[in-house]
Scaffold this motif. Structure first.
Motif, PDB file in Angstrom:
ATOM      1  N   PHE A 169       0.966   5.450   0.168  1.00  0.00           N
ATOM      2  CA  PHE A 169       0.218   6.681   0.420  1.00  0.00           C
ATOM      3  C   PHE A 169       0.979   7.880  -0.119  1.00  0.00           C
ATOM      4  O   PHE A 169       2.182   8.015   0.103  1.00  0.00           O
ATOM      5  CB  PHE A 169       0.002   6.898   1.916  1.00  0.00           C
ATOM      6  CG  PHE A 169      -1.021   5.995   2.519  1.00  0.00           C
ATOM      7  CD1 PHE A 169      -2.346   6.059   2.100  1.00  0.00           C
ATOM      8  CD2 PHE A 169      -0.680   5.084   3.497  1.00  0.00           C
ATOM      9  CE1 PHE A 169      -3.310   5.231   2.655  1.00  0.00           C
ATOM     10  CE2 PHE A 169      -1.630   4.242   4.063  1.00  0.00           C
ATOM     11  CZ  PHE A 169      -2.948   4.317   3.634  1.00  0.00           C
ATOM     12  N   MET A 213      -3.677  11.620   0.553  1.00  0.00           N
ATOM     13  CA  MET A 213      -3.656  11.096   1.917  1.00  0.00           C
ATOM     14  C   MET A 213      -2.335  11.439   2.590  1.00  0.00           C
ATOM     15  O   MET A 213      -1.277  10.976   2.168  1.00  0.00           O
ATOM     16  CB  MET A 213      -3.795   9.567   1.906  1.00  0.00           C
ATOM     17  CG  MET A 213      -5.171   9.070   1.548  1.00  0.00           C
ATOM     18  SD  MET A 213      -6.386   9.550   2.777  1.00  0.00           S
ATOM     19  CE  MET A 213      -7.879   9.339   1.792  1.00  0.00           C
ATOM     20  N   LEU A 259       0.859  -1.182   0.000  1.00  0.00           N
ATOM     21  CA  LEU A 259       0.000   0.000   0.000  1.00  0.00           C
ATOM     22  C   LEU A 259       0.896   1.233   0.000  1.00  0.00           C
ATOM     23  O   LEU A 259       1.826   1.325   0.794  1.00  0.00           O
ATOM     24  CB  LEU A 259      -0.859  -0.037   1.267  1.00  0.00           C
ATOM     25  CG  LEU A 259      -1.796   1.113   1.576  1.00  0.00           C
ATOM     26  CD1 LEU A 259      -2.817   1.277   0.457  1.00  0.00           C
ATOM     27  CD2 LEU A 259      -2.516   0.857   2.889  1.00  0.00           C
ATOM     28  N   ILE A 284      -3.665   7.691   9.623  1.00  0.00           N
ATOM     29  CA  ILE A 284      -4.123   8.864   8.865  1.00  0.00           C
ATOM     30  C   ILE A 284      -5.384   9.330   9.557  1.00  0.00           C
ATOM     31  O   ILE A 284      -6.407   8.656   9.504  1.00  0.00           O
ATOM     32  CB  ILE A 284      -4.430   8.497   7.398  1.00  0.00           C
ATOM     33  CG1 ILE A 284      -3.158   8.033   6.694  1.00  0.00           C
ATOM     34  CG2 ILE A 284      -5.053   9.685   6.669  1.00  0.00           C
ATOM     35  CD1 ILE A 284      -3.378   7.574   5.277  1.00  0.00           C
ATOM     36  N   ILE A 322      -1.423  -0.969  -4.230  1.00  0.00           N
ATOM     37  CA  ILE A 322      -2.525  -0.011  -4.145  1.00  0.00           C
ATOM     38  C   ILE A 322      -1.935   1.360  -3.865  1.00  0.00           C
ATOM     39  O   ILE A 322      -1.153   1.530  -2.926  1.00  0.00           O
ATOM     40  CB  ILE A 322      -3.510  -0.398  -3.031  1.00  0.00           C
ATOM     41  CG1 ILE A 322      -4.151  -1.752  -3.355  1.00  0.00           C
ATOM     42  CG2 ILE A 322      -4.576   0.667  -2.847  1.00  0.00           C
ATOM     43  CD1 ILE A 322      -5.080  -2.264  -2.270  1.00  0.00           C
ATOM     44  N   VAL A 323      -2.275   2.331  -4.708  1.00  0.00           N
ATOM     45  CA  VAL A 323      -1.779   3.689  -4.516  1.00  0.00           C
ATOM     46  C   VAL A 323      -2.949   4.556  -4.072  1.00  0.00           C
ATOM     47  O   VAL A 323      -3.972   4.604  -4.743  1.00  0.00           O
ATOM     48  CB  VAL A 323      -1.188   4.244  -5.832  1.00  0.00           C
ATOM     49  CG1 VAL A 323      -0.764   5.701  -5.659  1.00  0.00           C
ATOM     50  CG2 VAL A 323      -0.017   3.395  -6.287  1.00  0.00           C
ATOM     51  N   VAL A 324      -2.800   5.191  -2.934  1.00  0.00           N
ATOM     52  CA  VAL A 324      -3.871   6.057  -2.447  1.00  0.00           C
ATOM     53  C   VAL A 324      -3.333   7.478  -2.361  1.00  0.00           C
ATOM     54  O   VAL A 324      -2.384   7.752  -1.629  1.00  0.00           O
ATOM     55  CB  VAL A 324      -4.383   5.598  -1.065  1.00  0.00           C
ATOM     56  CG1 VAL A 324      -5.575   6.437  -0.641  1.00  0.00           C
ATOM     57  CG2 VAL A 324      -4.763   4.135  -1.097  1.00  0.00           C
TER      58      VAL A 324
END
Ligand SMILES: Cc1cc2nc3c(=O)[nH]c(=O)nc-3n(C[C@H](O)[C@H](O)[C@H](O)COP(=O)(O)OP(=O)(O)OC[C@H]3O[C@@H](n4cnc5c(N)ncnc54)[C@H](O)[C@@H]3O)c2cc1C
Lengths: 429, 268
Positions: free
Chosen positions: A33, A128, A31, A145, A123-125
């Motif tokens: 962020f 955030m 993951l 977060i 997964i790139v968010v």
């Protein structure tokens, strides 16, 4: 939700994207962020990417990556109020461009990198901001977060310069302005053809130009000018501590820099479409934080892995290489399911085996030596005056070049001082 | 409660004008390189409205975006905010500049989805600011419509809507199913949570083509037309400053009046 990740990466710059990519490709559940609205939204640099790191990670990058131009011409200029002296390096060029530099714009390039990370399966968010670490005993177990918590076996901090999380992890204790340079730059739009004519480049060829001298008014640093496809990146990079001491503003220095004839001529008629500023950790090995502890590793600018030799600034390739090393360390740790500090020691070993820590060691004295202000206010003038005296023909009988040089050096610098500076500088670049 | 929200992908309205350029030959805006489009802000408020209705009355939210395949990103954003399912409707044959055609295509999409109680959309898309798609669809679907909603309250088979007026508001009650266009006065669209985004990343978003929804005839459909785009350009404002000179105030005033009425300063 209680899903646990193998690794969480903080920051979608070159370091974070490279590490996330490598880990995801090896099958880890990753993951990433990024605080920007998209990766690259908040990032800026000169800038050109040097070295083979990109190719190693993305063999097809030449076709895919949004490279503005390939550096085929690199100039180094000494600027003085009276005029300039320039070294123009232009290797005869045939076949595919070499790895001497790829000029990219971060907004586009980082976005592309993040896309590659997603394609690799991570997964790139975006949008955030990670504001805290989850700690369990001295061990980092995830990130926070706002009120949301995310746990993982390992956290890679690739948050860039002045990283607050690396501080929270207890890996470093803040930074000093003397170890920082501030970069400010404008992007100036110009038609493609104008750029090619003015810079003597064709097609995808591009120029990288570095300037040292009076443009920084004695503050350690320099100016730069890079050609993009349809714009120029013009900026200066100056030591923050000295700026404060001399009560100067980087933005004012940039304005002055743009007025030097060497620069003004090249940007004439262009329209400023972007203005940005960013810090660079240039303190070298001395400002490097502790690189890892249980459950956490630091890469890229967050670990101050930037090489400024005075000629060029290399950070992105160091960021990528360190990101890859951190990723490989986590991959091995996952196999043994051991994320203790001892297990993550591999990271430092990998960095030592590659160029990252070796270069940092080779140039460990450079940051200190670059603080010698004579490099910026005196030597450019000396070089100029020597050449001026040699080339000037006033109709009188002439003197030999070495005698002229000797005279200028004697009056302007003094031989003892020159020798000691030269002796010191041998360790510099 | 089955809720369908229509969202449109637009250029980020917060972009500085320097990032805009126009292809004057084809009357098209050239999207700035590297800067992703966003959900039209009023549509985001419509999603917010749907989420609040769902929180109160329960139900399921399906988000539909007609546009380029890239509209997947804005649908995913809606899923991250809390919508349950998303669909992109895209076909190279669609002329998206024509509101009647867009409404027709969306109507076909709704028919394919089948069941719905409420269709929500923004009061207008911020690119062309027409605000007609919702009302036209209401015609096509033969359901009631309320525009410019600032508050929505659903009960069993009807909905009560507060509409924004120039000098206040009015309250309407309509039978369901119905269409409502939501105004910014409704409230702020929520920011997706990180877990919301992670969940949305894994969601499948089907892309429906003209054939899938039976809109192959979209080009030939007899529509009344709403005017044609003649010229698209970035307006340029030029400022000039001039000092009028004169001895007496009367003289100056006369010169000023003359100037104002002269051709040079008259509006184009
Ligand atoms: C003016 C200037 C010129 C330069 N020129 C060159 C050059 O020509 N060549 C070169 O190789 N290098 C150059 N550099 C250096 C280079 O830009 C950096 O070394 C490189 O970008 C470091 O990469 P990184 O991934 O470590 O950090 P960054 O690129 O800074 O990326 C960090 C990312 O983390 C995100 N982030 C930070 N904190 C958080 C958080 N808490 N939560 C979520 N996301 C977060 C940021 O938004 C950012 O996207 C230049 C730098 C400057 C300022």
């Amino acid at each position: 939700m209680t899903e646990k990740f193998d690794a969480i990466v903080v920051g979608g710059g070159p370091a974070g994207c490279a590490s996330a990519c490598v880990m995801a490709k090896s099958g880890l559940n990753v993951l990433l962020f990024e605080r920007g609205q998209y990766a690259g939204a908040k990032n800026m640099w000169g800038g050109a990417f040097f070295g083979p790191q990109l190719k190693e990670l993305f063999p097809n990058f030449r076709e895919e990556a949004p490279v503005e131009r390939f550096v085929t011409r690199h100039t180094f200029s000494f600027l003085t109020k009276k005029g300039s002296t320039t070294l123009d390096f232009k290797p005869a060029f045939s076949g595919p461009p070499s790895d001497n530099g790829f000029i990219v714009m971060r907004a586009k390039f980082d976005k592309w990198l993040a896309k590659k990370v997603e394609q690799a399966g991570a997964i790139v968010v975006t949008s955030m901001l990670v504001d805290d670490l989850l700690l369990d005993g001295g061990r980092v177990t995830g990130v926070r977060i706002g009120k949301e918590e995310f746990s993982s076996d390992a956290v890679i901090l690739a948050e860039g310069v002045n990283g607050i999380l690396a501080q929270k992890a207890g890996l470093c204790s803040g930074v000093s302005a003397d170890n920082m340079k501030q970069g400010v730059k404008e992007v100036i739009a110009l038609p493609k053809q104008t750029i090619e004519d003015r810079f003597n480049v064709n097609g995808s060829e591009g120029a990288a130009m570095e300037f040292v001298g009076s443009c920084t008014r004695g503050v350690p640093g320099g100016g730069f000018l890079y050609t993009n496809k349809e714009s120029l990146s013009v900026g200066i990079v100056v030591e923050l501590g000295a700026l404060v001491k001399n009560r100067l503003k980087a933005s004012d220095l940039l304005e002055e820099f743009k007025e030097y004839p060497d620069v003004a001529r090249l940007i004439r008629g262009g329209k400023t479409v972007e203005y940005s500023a960013h810090l660079i950790p240039t303190g070298g090995l001395k400002m490097m934080p502790k690189l890892f502890s249980a459950g956490v590793l630091v890469a890229g600018d967050a670990a101050a892995l930037v090489l400024g030799t005075g000629l060029i600034l290399e950070g992105a390739n160091f960021a990528m290489a360190s990101g890859v090393a951190a990723a490989e360390t986590v991959i091995t740790a996952k196999k043994k399911n051991d994320f203790s500090e001892t297990a993550l020691r591999d990271y430092e070993r990998l960095l030592r085996e590659g160029f990252v820590l070796r270069d940092m060691h080779t140039f460990k004295e450079t940051p200190r030596l670059l603080k010698n202000t004579r490099i910026y206010d005196l030597y450019p003038e000396v070089v100029f005056e020597v050449l001026e005296n040699i080339l000037e023909n006033d109709g009188k009988p002439r003197t030999k070049a070495y005698k002229i040089a000797g005279k200028v050096i004697k009056t302007r610098v003094g031989f003892a001082r020159l020798l000691s500076d030269l002796w010191a500088m041998r360790k510099m670049t | 409660m089955e809720i369908i929200v229509l969202v449109k992908e637009v250029l980020d309205p917060d972009l500085p004008p320097s990032k805009f350029s126009v292809d004057t030959k084809n009357n098209r805006v050239i999207p700035p390189e590297g800067i992703p489009p966003v959900i039209s802000p009023y549509d985001a408020v419509a999603i917010e409205a749907a989420l609040r209705i769902k929180e109160e009355a329960g139900g399921r939210i399906t988000v539909v975006s007609l546009g380029n395949p890239s509209a997947e990103a804005v649908v995913r954003k809606a899923l991250a905010m809390g919508a349950d399912a998303g669909i992109v409707v895209s076909d190279p044959s669609f002329d998206l500049e024509d509101s009647y055609l867009a409404a027709h295509i969306l109507t076909q999409t709704i028919r394919k989805i089948g069941k719905y109680d409420l269709i929500l959309c923004g009061r207008q898309a911020v690119d062309w600011d027409r605000g007609v798609t919702g009302p036209i669809m209401a015609e096509y679907l033969a359901v009631p419509v309320a525009t410019l909603a600032r508050a929505i309250k659903v009960s069993d088979r009807s909905v009560r809507v507060e509409r924004v007026l120039a000098d206040g508001h009015e309250t309407l009650e309509m039978d369901l199913p119905a269409i409502i266009t939501v105004s910014n006065e409704f409230g702020q669209a929520r920011i997706p949570s990180a877990w919301g985004v992670i969940k949305a990343v894994k969601e499948e978003i089907p892309v429906w083509s003209a054939k899938d929804i039976g809109a192959e005839d979209a080009q030939n459909k007899d529509n009344p037309g709403e005017g044609r785009l003649r010229r698209l350009y970035i307006p340029s404002y030029e400022r000039k400053c001039e000092f009028l000179t004169g001895e007496r105030p009367e003289e100056l005033a006369a010169a000023l009046v003359k100037k104002i009425y002269s051709r040079e300063t008259a509006s184009p």
